[in-house]
Design a protein around this motif. Structure first.
Motif, PDB file in Angstrom:
ATOM      1  N   GLY A 152      13.579   2.444  -1.133  1.00 37.97           N
ATOM      2  CA  GLY A 152      13.050   3.293  -2.278  1.00 37.97           C
ATOM      3  C   GLY A 152      13.692   4.624  -2.391  1.00 37.97           C
ATOM      4  N   GLY A 153      13.316   5.581  -3.240  1.00 37.48           N
ATOM      5  CA  GLY A 153      13.936   6.839  -3.604  1.00 37.48           C
ATOM      6  C   GLY A 153      13.662   7.941  -2.609  1.00 37.48           C
ATOM      7  N   GLN A 173       0.912  -1.298   0.019  1.00 41.76           N
ATOM      8  CA  GLN A 173       0.032  -0.031   0.083  1.00 41.76           C
ATOM      9  C   GLN A 173       0.907   1.269  -0.135  1.00 41.76           C
ATOM     10  OE1 GLN A 173      -3.066   0.479   2.680  1.00 41.76           O
ATOM     11  NE2 GLN A 173      -3.970  -1.920   2.351  1.00 41.76           N
ATOM     12  N   ALA A 174       2.156   1.342   0.322  1.00 40.42           N
ATOM     13  CA  ALA A 174       2.922   2.221   0.339  1.00 40.42           C
ATOM     14  C   ALA A 174       4.182   2.594  -0.604  1.00 40.42           C
ATOM     15  CB  ALA A 174       3.299   2.842   1.835  1.00 40.42           C
ATOM     16  N   ALA A 175       4.246   1.246  -1.235  1.00 38.13           N
ATOM     17  CA  ALA A 175       5.422   1.024  -2.286  1.00 38.13           C
ATOM     18  C   ALA A 175       5.323   1.725  -3.488  1.00 38.13           C
ATOM     19  CB  ALA A 175       5.938  -0.469  -2.186  1.00 38.13           C
ATOM     20  N   SER A 176       6.305   2.568  -3.826  1.00 39.98           N
ATOM     21  CA  SER A 176       6.330   2.957  -5.321  1.00 39.98           C
ATOM     22  C   SER A 176       5.991   1.993  -6.239  1.00 39.98           C
ATOM     23  CB  SER A 176       7.488   3.739  -5.574  1.00 39.98           C
ATOM     24  OG  SER A 176       8.873   3.316  -5.326  1.00 39.98           O
ATOM     25  N   SER A 177       6.576   0.570  -5.881  1.00 39.92           N
ATOM     26  CA  SER A 177       6.606  -0.419  -7.069  1.00 39.92           C
ATOM     27  C   SER A 177       5.434  -0.757  -7.585  1.00 39.92           C
ATOM     28  CB  SER A 177       7.197  -1.877  -6.493  1.00 39.92           C
ATOM     29  OG  SER A 177       8.333  -1.472  -5.909  1.00 39.92           O
ATOM     30  N   ALA A 178       4.228  -0.424  -6.676  1.00 39.99           N
ATOM     31  CA  ALA A 178       3.100  -0.678  -7.403  1.00 39.99           C
ATOM     32  C   ALA A 178       2.498   0.275  -8.257  1.00 39.99           C
ATOM     33  CB  ALA A 178       2.019  -0.777  -6.061  1.00 39.99           C
ATOM     34  N   TRP A 179       3.258   1.457  -8.406  1.00 39.41           N
ATOM     35  CA  TRP A 179       2.872   2.778  -9.069  1.00 39.41           C
ATOM     36  C   TRP A 179       3.635   2.573 -10.742  1.00 39.41           C
ATOM     37  CZ3 TRP A 179       2.732   7.723  -6.449  1.00 39.41           C
ATOM     38  CH2 TRP A 179       1.827   7.797  -5.410  1.00 39.41           C
ATOM     39  N   ALA A 180       4.457   1.429 -10.671  1.00 46.36           N
ATOM     40  CA  ALA A 180       5.208   1.507 -11.913  1.00 46.36           C
ATOM     41  C   ALA A 180       4.113   1.095 -13.077  1.00 46.36           C
ATOM     42  CB  ALA A 180       6.383   0.355 -11.774  1.00 46.36           C
ATOM     43  N   GLN A 181       4.370   1.832 -14.434  1.00 46.16           N
ATOM     44  CA  GLN A 181       3.292   1.400 -15.466  1.00 46.16           C
ATOM     45  C   GLN A 181       3.660   0.844 -16.388  1.00 46.16           C
ATOM     46  OE1 GLN A 181       1.759   5.214 -16.459  1.00 46.16           O
ATOM     47  NE2 GLN A 181       0.183   5.277 -14.855  1.00 46.16           N
ATOM     48  N   GLY A 182       4.945   1.077 -17.073  1.00 44.32           N
ATOM     49  CA  GLY A 182       5.145   0.541 -18.274  1.00 44.32           C
ATOM     50  C   GLY A 182       5.531  -0.931 -18.514  1.00 44.32           C
ATOM     51  N   GLY A 183       6.207  -1.472 -17.359  1.00 44.39           N
ATOM     52  CA  GLY A 183       6.666  -2.847 -17.554  1.00 44.39           C
ATOM     53  C   GLY A 183       8.091  -2.948 -16.921  1.00 44.39           C
ATOM     54  N   LEU A 184       8.799  -4.078 -17.404  1.00 43.21           N
ATOM     55  CA  LEU A 184       9.956  -4.471 -16.805  1.00 43.21           C
ATOM     56  C   LEU A 184      10.887  -4.804 -18.150  1.00 43.21           C
ATOM     57  CD1 LEU A 184      11.507  -5.232 -14.080  1.00 43.21           C
ATOM     58  CD2 LEU A 184      10.784  -7.437 -14.598  1.00 43.21           C
ATOM     59  N   PHE A 197      10.631  16.621  -2.876  1.00 44.32           N
ATOM     60  CA  PHE A 197      10.476  17.706  -3.876  1.00 44.32           C
ATOM     61  C   PHE A 197       8.937  18.225  -3.625  1.00 44.32           C
ATOM     62  CE2 PHE A 197      14.048  15.381  -5.279  1.00 44.32           C
ATOM     63  CZ  PHE A 197      14.892  16.540  -5.875  1.00 44.32           C
ATOM     64  N   GLN A 198       8.736  19.524  -4.277  1.00 44.33           N
ATOM     65  CA  GLN A 198       7.555  20.262  -4.037  1.00 44.33           C
ATOM     66  C   GLN A 198       6.339  19.258  -4.694  1.00 44.33           C
ATOM     67  OE1 GLN A 198       7.482  23.896  -5.786  1.00 44.33           O
ATOM     68  NE2 GLN A 198       5.525  24.421  -4.851  1.00 44.33           N
ATOM     69  N   VAL A 199       6.651  18.743  -5.969  1.00 45.61           N
ATOM     70  CA  VAL A 199       5.781  17.713  -6.508  1.00 45.61           C
ATOM     71  C   VAL A 199       6.628  16.663  -7.156  1.00 45.61           C
ATOM     72  CG1 VAL A 199       4.243  17.513  -8.558  1.00 45.61           C
ATOM     73  CG2 VAL A 199       4.406  19.654  -7.682  1.00 45.61           C
ATOM     74  N   THR A 200       5.942  15.403  -6.685  1.00 49.01           N
ATOM     75  CA  THR A 200       6.574  14.061  -7.031  1.00 49.01           C
ATOM     76  C   THR A 200       5.937  13.221  -8.051  1.00 49.01           C
ATOM     77  OG1 THR A 200       7.728  12.169  -6.152  1.00 49.01           O
ATOM     78  CG2 THR A 200       5.825  13.061  -4.915  1.00 49.01           C
ATOM     79  N   THR A 201       6.359  12.352  -8.414  1.00 52.77           N
ATOM     80  CA  THR A 201       5.571  11.278  -9.233  1.00 52.77           C
ATOM     81  C   THR A 201       5.792  10.086  -8.474  1.00 52.77           C
ATOM     82  OG1 THR A 201       7.524  10.530 -10.629  1.00 52.77           O
ATOM     83  CG2 THR A 201       5.728  12.297 -11.628  1.00 52.77           C
ATOM     84  N   ASN A 202       6.248  10.004  -7.123  1.00 54.30           N
ATOM     85  CA  ASN A 202       6.199   8.948  -6.490  1.00 54.30           C
ATOM     86  C   ASN A 202       5.459   9.052  -5.216  1.00 54.30           C
ATOM     87  OD1 ASN A 202       9.085   7.289  -7.663  1.00 54.30           O
ATOM     88  ND2 ASN A 202       9.587   9.476  -7.624  1.00 54.30           N
ATOM     89  N   PRO A 203       5.347   7.858  -4.421  1.00 56.42           N
ATOM     90  CA  PRO A 203       4.613   8.190  -3.109  1.00 56.42           C
ATOM     91  C   PRO A 203       5.395   9.150  -2.165  1.00 56.42           C
ATOM     92  CG  PRO A 203       4.815   5.788  -3.738  1.00 56.42           C
ATOM     93  CD  PRO A 203       5.589   6.546  -4.664  1.00 56.42           C
ATOM     94  N   PRO A 204       4.722   9.989  -1.491  1.00 57.63           N
ATOM     95  CA  PRO A 204       5.264  11.131  -0.763  1.00 57.63           C
ATOM     96  C   PRO A 204       6.078  10.574   0.337  1.00 57.63           C
ATOM     97  CG  PRO A 204       2.938  11.240  -0.546  1.00 57.63           C
ATOM     98  CD  PRO A 204       3.365  10.289  -1.576  1.00 57.63           C
ATOM     99  N   GLU A 205       6.075   9.393   0.761  1.00 55.04           N
ATOM    100  CA  GLU A 205       6.601   8.566   1.756  1.00 55.04           C
ATOM    101  C   GLU A 205       8.182   8.478   1.322  1.00 55.04           C
ATOM    102  OE1 GLU A 205       2.501   7.562   2.283  1.00 55.04           O
ATOM    103  OE2 GLU A 205       3.821   7.335   0.778  1.00 55.04           O
ATOM    104  N   ALA A 206       8.343   8.427   0.135  1.00 52.08           N
ATOM    105  CA  ALA A 206       9.819   8.197  -0.684  1.00 52.08           C
ATOM    106  C   ALA A 206      10.618   9.311  -0.276  1.00 52.08           C
ATOM    107  CB  ALA A 206       9.656   7.605  -1.862  1.00 52.08           C
TER     108      ALA A 206
END
Length: 272
Positions: free
Chosen positions: A203-204, A50-61, A209-218
């Protein structure tokens, strides 16, 4: 335990864990599964997945799985795309490991998209010279991979998961070797957990940063903890972010999947 506990604490006495893994994203859960049958404990600040950025990855591996592709070409594409910033030895090592890791995920039940003849459906993205992105339902690879890993971890008798606590510092022994972690639960209460080996998979740092594309917890917590314990830190200027976030005043910003560009789409802003 008192809130005045230092960020780095000296450990002594019996050890709680053989291997302690801080972080419950793809890296932490995959490592825990690969350690079988060696017992390990995974620390997760939220319920698994629920808090991992891994679940947000879209494009694939990305991996050289196509019959006409090779790890050598994948590594060369990576070095070329990095414009002089990529270590070619590391690129080669990662490219060589890629196909085996995809096969590991297939074995764990990740439902990668398939062609009519049953082969992996591979997409072309970014600077790749061959289609090599294994995807799930178009752009749901991250979620599907995490769902499979969470299920596998739940069924693995050698893995203990501790949810609802966050690592705030590392413990060290008399020789200044890392010996466990300091934990904080949701109420702010601090505790310690010792281990023979401690692995940071947190994670990272995009959440700084002010705006992120990752979970803010990273927020780069592991880098800070490791530095306080005396680790050498390198390459802090490299921060993961998505190149095509959509600016609509939200943080984290929503994404336009890289698969769009990989399939030939062009992106236009309101000015054309």
């Amino acid at each position: 335990m008192s809130a005045s506990i230092p960020q780095t604490l000296t450990a002594s006495g019996p050890v709680d864990d053989d291997v302690l893994i801080v972080g419950a994203g793809l890296a932490g859960l995959f490592l825990a599964l690969q350690l079988a049958p060696r017992p390990c404990t995974v620390i997760s600040p939220a319920p698994l997945g629920q808090a991992a950025s891994s679940a947000w990855a879209q494009g694939g591996l990305a991996a050289a799985m196509h019959p006409l592709d090779s790890p050598e070409q994948h590594a060369a594409d990576t070095v070329a795309a990095g414009a002089g910033l990529v270590d070619p030895i590391i690129a080669r090592l990662i490219a060589e490991e890629g196909p085996a890791r995809v096969r590991d995920l297939v074995a764990l039940g990740v439902p990668f998209d398939r062609t009519p003849d049953g082969a992996l459906a591979l997409s072309l993205e970014a600077a790749h010279s061959h289609p090599r992105v294994a995807r799930v339902a178009g752009d749901l690879a991250g979620k599907a991979i995490m769902d499979a890993l969470v299920s596998a971890v739940a069924a693995a008798p050698h893995i203990t998961v501790i949810e609802g606590v966050r690592a705030t510092g590392l413990m060290q022994d008399a020789n200044l070797q890392v010996a466990g972690v300091i934990l904080r639960d949701v109420s702010g209460t601090l505790s310690t957990r010792t281990a023979r080996e401690t692995v940071l998979c947190t994670g990272g740092s995009g959440g700084l940063f002010q705006v992120t594309t990752n979970p803010p917890e990273a927020r780069g917590d592991a880098v800070a903890m490791a530095w306080e314990a005396g680790a050498l830190i390198a390459d802090l200027e490299f921060v993961q972010f998505h190149p095509t976030a959509i600016d609509i005043g939200r943080d984290p910003a929503p994404l336009a999947t890289e698969a769009l560009r990989g399939e030939g789409a062009t992106l236009h802003n309101r000015d054309g």
